[in-house]
Structure formats: structure tokens, C-alpha cells
Design a protein around this motif. Structure first.
Motif, PDB file in Angstrom:
ATOM      1  N   THR A  77       0.816  -1.236  -0.124  1.00  0.00           N
ATOM      2  CA  THR A  77      -0.004   0.017  -0.014  1.00  0.00           C
ATOM      3  C   THR A  77       0.948   1.360   0.058  1.00  0.00           C
ATOM      4  N   THR A  79       0.373   5.401   0.555  1.00  0.00           N
ATOM      5  CA  THR A  79      -0.780   6.050   0.985  1.00  0.00           C
ATOM      6  C   THR A  79       0.053   7.611   0.896  1.00  0.00           C
ATOM      7  N   LYS A  83      -5.251   9.089   0.918  1.00  0.00           N
ATOM      8  CA  LYS A  83      -5.697   8.208  -0.350  1.00  0.00           C
ATOM      9  C   LYS A  83      -4.456   7.099  -0.622  1.00  0.00           C
ATOM     10  N   THR A  84      -4.969   6.113  -1.132  1.00  0.00           N
ATOM     11  CA  THR A  84      -4.110   4.901  -1.339  1.00  0.00           C
ATOM     12  C   THR A  84      -4.091   4.252  -2.587  1.00  0.00           C
ATOM     13  N   VAL A  86      -2.813   0.445  -4.301  1.00  0.00           N
ATOM     14  CA  VAL A  86      -2.664  -0.968  -3.570  1.00  0.00           C
ATOM     15  C   VAL A  86      -1.866  -1.684  -4.900  1.00  0.00           C
ATOM     16  N   SER A  97      -7.796   4.294  -4.988  1.00  0.00           N
ATOM     17  CA  SER A  97      -8.824   4.547  -4.128  1.00  0.00           C
ATOM     18  C   SER A  97     -10.094   3.824  -4.882  1.00  0.00           C
TER      19      SER A  97
END
Length: 504
Positions: A77, A79, A83-84, A86, A97
Motif C-alpha cells: 500500500t 498512501t 488516499k491509497t 494498492v 482509491s
């Protein structure tokens, strides 16, 4: 006898391997990504993995204040301010997101580091970052924030004993040209410039331009050959691009054999200039109609209006510039779409003395043929119909109809209608003995491309692509030469009329 060759062979192989190792250490340096921001510039190292350029995730984290964490299920992840992104090590995908975006390759582990495709910056990070990120992958450049960093495209064309350097800056950036002892400097009004490497392919030793190099963040240097004697520069707006054209002149005493002339150039059978000096006309704008996704009229054989008009315009520019010495601007010199209003704006902004728009006609009647010349008509009823959506097609004289945009009344061309009509008449005289003409050959029409031209202006429909015989004729050298020679002679005669005080 056989006891020494084996150790000798082993020693030789070892020497070759050592040499190969030494040579490999001298290969091109590892690629890097240059980051350009208001605060300055820095460089991030790139790693090639399976032909993909990868950047360290830890480097991105340190540069953009990201938090990177490896999850228990193997996901990574990334960040930024809640807001992320992956990432999954075995998938060329990223979830931003909750939105999936593709990547050219999955993340790859390199020791204790994770590497990700450099495209992650533009495809994922740019979606969550609060500052604009503009990745220029061909240049290995990342522009951070609202900096003015135009892309620069450079082309050099030898033109007989002279030459032309064309420099496009996209988006538009003005440039100033100055001459030093053995080179020109071109400084752009920008925060930096994005220049290909090399800026210009290697040139011949006798060329007027030997090389183009980057002098500093906003300046190019043009190294000049020994034959260089002078230059003239002009700027030309093209859609979102600012085009700088630098004509390079060779010394009159030059004895070097002429360089090959690139297409398109005037064919040799065209007669020489009348040898008269230019006085009343200094700048001519030629407008090749259509372009880009707007192909215009098409023939059954596949010829496009946009290609025919561009070929004729290029020939005319070469002939008129070489033999009359005046400045000739093309509203486009490649396959791009230029808005109608911008075509006349190019002529107006460059103070052109004459405007010629080139088109090819079409009709539902295959027998329709012949060239036509139009100058502007400002009909009040037609203008009213245009604003109310009533009249949007113009009947062609050979039958059929052509889409047209009618114009308003009080516009710049109204001051030049008499001279436009006079030039149309001169054109008819020159065309009549050389190319087929329609009947009538000259007429008035409410044509948008002529409406705001602040100089004498005409539009020429050179023939019909919908006529099978004429469609073949329009693409031949013989026809295009005849048309260009007619344009050339018409410009000469119109110039002489203006110089004598006529058509005022």
C-alpha cells in the motif's frame, strides 16, 4: 607438443572475458528520471527490468512524502494524505482509491527494495497527488507543478544553397533568436524546455547547420557551418504550437556543390523568375484547406482534399520564395487541423499582403469539373440566415452542394474587396491557358475563411475530386506545376499593378 595449448587457450579465454568485463563497465550510464519543480531539479535512478524502466518505491516515497507498507497478504500500500494505491507483486495493476489502472509490468523486488514501473507516477500517483505531475517518458522527465516546459521538435531542411530550421514549441512559448560568432542562440520564454536527445540528427560537414545543443534550461545553441552568411527568423502560431522558422543564407561566393533538395520542391521545368524586385507585396499567406482528422473531399481512388492542397501549397511556397524572395507563410505545413479563424489570424498577425486559400471541390454530379476562384461576399440576408441556421450550404456551379459557413457584415475583408476582386481576375487570366476552369470561373461567396482577412484574399477550388478524370489529374506533377506557375505569375502581375497605383 600438446602439453601447452590447453593452458594457453584457457589464458586466452580469460583475457577475452576480462576485456569484455572492462568494456561492459564503460557502457552508457544507467538511465535516470529528472524531476523538475519550482524548487529546482533532482534526479532519481532508474533500473531496467525485463526491458521496463523501473523506479524505486522508496525513492518515490522520499520525494513525494508517501507512506509505503507491505501488508500481511503480500499487497503493497502506498498512501498520500489518506488516499491509497494498492499494488500486488504478481499483477500489472494498481488500485487507486478503488479504481483499477493498468501498468506495463508488476512490481519487482530488488534485494530489500521494491521497484515499480515509472508509469506508476502518471497512471496512479498523479490521481491522488495534490500537485500536477506531468511525466514525459520519452525524455525521462517529470514536471511537477504548473511549470511552462514546452516540448521542442527540431527539423532542418537543406534548400539548395540555403537551408531552413523549423522549431516547434508545444504548448506555445515565444523565442528570441540572436547571433553569436559561430552559432545562434534561441532563448524560450519558459521555465525549462523539453528537448529530444539528440536535438537534431547528425548533419553533413557542408551543411549550414552542424548541430543543435542545449545551452541551458531555456536556451538552444545552433552551431553554424562555414558557409553561413546570415539568417532571418519568423514566428508562426499553429494550434497549440509556436513555430519558429529560421531561414539560413549561404555566402554568395560559396562553391560547394548544391545539396539535394528535399520534397516538395518546384520541379525543374518551371520557367525562371522575371527578375523583378518585390515592392508592393512582401508577405504572402497560403492556406492549404482542411488537415488532420478533417480530410475534406475524397476521390473514389482514395485521394484526399487535405493532401492535394498541402502538396500544391508546398510547391507554391518553394517557387515564390526562391524566385521572388518574399516571405511565404503556410497556415499548416503538415497533416494537422487548423481552426478556420486561426488561418486568417496567422495572415493578420504576420501582416501578410495577400491571402490565398486552397481547396478542392466536390459534387454529386461526377461530370462537374474545373477550377473556381472566389472572393468574399457580405450579403446581409446570407449573414442573417447563418445566425438563424437557415443557409448552411452553398450550391456549386457544377451541381451539388458544399457545406459553408456564412459570415457577418462588418468585418475586415470589406476594406479589401476591390483588390480581392482584382486579384481574382488576374488569377483567372493566368489559370485559363493552363488548367480547366469552371463556368463562371470567378464569383463571390460568403466564405468564413476570408471574412476577417485584413488584406486582399481569395479562395481557389482547384478542381473536383469527385470527377474521376480530374481526380487523377489533380495529383499529377504536370497539373500542380501548371497551377503553381499560374499562382506565381498572378502574384507578379498583381504586385506590378499595386506598385503602379492600381486597384486602390
Amino acid at each position: 607438443m600438446n602439453s601447452r595449448p590447453i593452458p594457453f587457450f584457457i589464458a586466452a579465454v580469460a583475457s577475452v572475458l576480462a576485456l569484455a568485463t572492462a568494456l561492459s563497465s564503460q557502457t552508457a550510464p544507467a538511465p535516470t528520471l529528472t524531476l523538475l519543480a519550482r524548487e529546482g531539479r533532482r534526479v532519481l535512478p532508474l533500473t531496467i527490468v525485463a526491458d521496463q524502466e523501473m523506479v524505486g518505491l522508496d525513492d518515490l516515497a522520499a520525494t513525494f512524502q508517501l507512506t509505503v507498507r507491505e501488508e500481511s497478504l503480500g499487497a503493497i500500500t502506498v498512501t498520500y494524505k489518506g488516499k491509497t494505491i494498492v499494488l500486488t507483486p504478481d499483477q500489472a495493476l494498481a488500485s487507486v482509491s478503488g479504481r483499477l489502472v493498468s501498468l506495463p509490468a508488476p512490481p519487482a523486488r530488488n534485494g530489500r527494495r521494491w521497484l515499480v514501473p515509472v508509469e506508476l507516477i502518471s497512471r496512479a500517483l498523479a490521481l491522488i497527488y495534490d500537485t500536477r505531475l506531468d511525466l514525459r517518458k520519452p525524455s525521462r522527465l517529470l514536471v511537477i507543478g504548473d511549470l511552462r516546459v514546452p516540448r521542442i521538435a527540431i527539423r532542418y531542411d537543406p534548400l539548395g544553397a540555403s537551408g531552413r530550421l523549423t522549431i516547434d514549441a508545444t504548448p506555445r512559448a515565444l523565442a528570441n533568436v540572436a547571433q553569436e560568432t559561430d552559432h545562434l542562440t534561441i532563448k524560450f520564454d519558459a521555465d525549462a524546455i523539453d528537448v529530444p536527445s539528440p536535438p537534431l540528427p547528425e548533419q553533413a560537414p557542408q551543411s549550414l547547420v552542424l548541430a543543435v545543443r542545449v545551452l541551458d534550461a531555456t536556451t538552444l545553441a545552433v552551431d553554424l557551418g562555414p558557409r553561413f552568411a546570415g539568417f532571418k527568423a519568423m514566428s508562426q502560431p499553429l494550434d497549440t504550437t509556436a513555430r519558429l522558422v529560421i531561414d539560413l543564407l549561404a555566402a554568395q561566393t560559396d562553391t560547394t556543390p548544391p545539396l539535394a533538395t528535399p520534397a516538395p520542391q518546384p520541379p525543374p521545368e518551371l520557367p525562371p523568375s522575371f527578375g523583378q524586385s518585390m515592392s508592393a507585396i512582401h508577405t504572402l499567406t497560403i492556406d492549404p484547406g482542411h488537415g488532420g482528422e478533417d480530410a475534406g473531399v475524397k476521390s473514389a481512388q482514395g485521394a484526399n482534399e487535405k493532401d492535394v492542397t498541402l502538396a500544391i501549397a508546398r510547391r507554391a511556397k518553394g517557387v515564390i520564395e526562391a524566385r521572388l524572395g518574399l516571405r511565404v507563410l503556410l497556415t499548416r505545413d503538415d497533416d494537422r487541423n487548423v481552426p478556420i479563424d486561426e488561418r486568417t489570424a496567422i495572415a493578420n498577425n504576420n501582416k501578410a499582403d495577400l491571402f490565398i486559400s486552397l481547396h478542392v471541390n466536390g459534387s454529386v454530379r461526377k461530370a462537374a469539373s474545373g477550377a473556381s476562384i472566389f472572393y468574399a461576399a457580405f450579403d446581409k440576408d446570407a449573414a442573417h440566415n447563418a445566425t438563424t441556421g437557415g443557409a448552411d450550404r452553398l450550391l456549386t456551379f457544377g451541381g451539388g452542394a458544399r457545406d459553408i459557413e456564412l459570415v457577418l457584415w462588418d468585418l475586415a475583408q470589406t476594406r479589401h474587396l476591390d483588390q480581392s476582386a482584382a486579384f481574382a481576375g488576374v488569377l483567372e487570366q493566368q489559370l485559363r491557358e493552363r488548367v480547366p476552369l469552371a463556368a463562371p470561373a470567378v464569383d463571390r461567396a460568403a466564405l468564413r475563411v476570408l471574412e476577417s482577412a485584413n488584406m486582399p484574399a481569395v479562395l481557389i477550388e482547384v478542381g473536383y475530386l469527385t470527377n474521376p478524370d480530374q481526380a487523377t489529374l489533380l495529383t499529377t506533377d504536370a497539373f500542380q506545376n501548371a497551377l503553381v506557375q499560374s499562382l506565381y505569375d498572378a502574384v507578379v502581375r498583381f504586385r506590378d499593378t499595386l506598385a503602379a497605383g492600381g486597384t486602390r
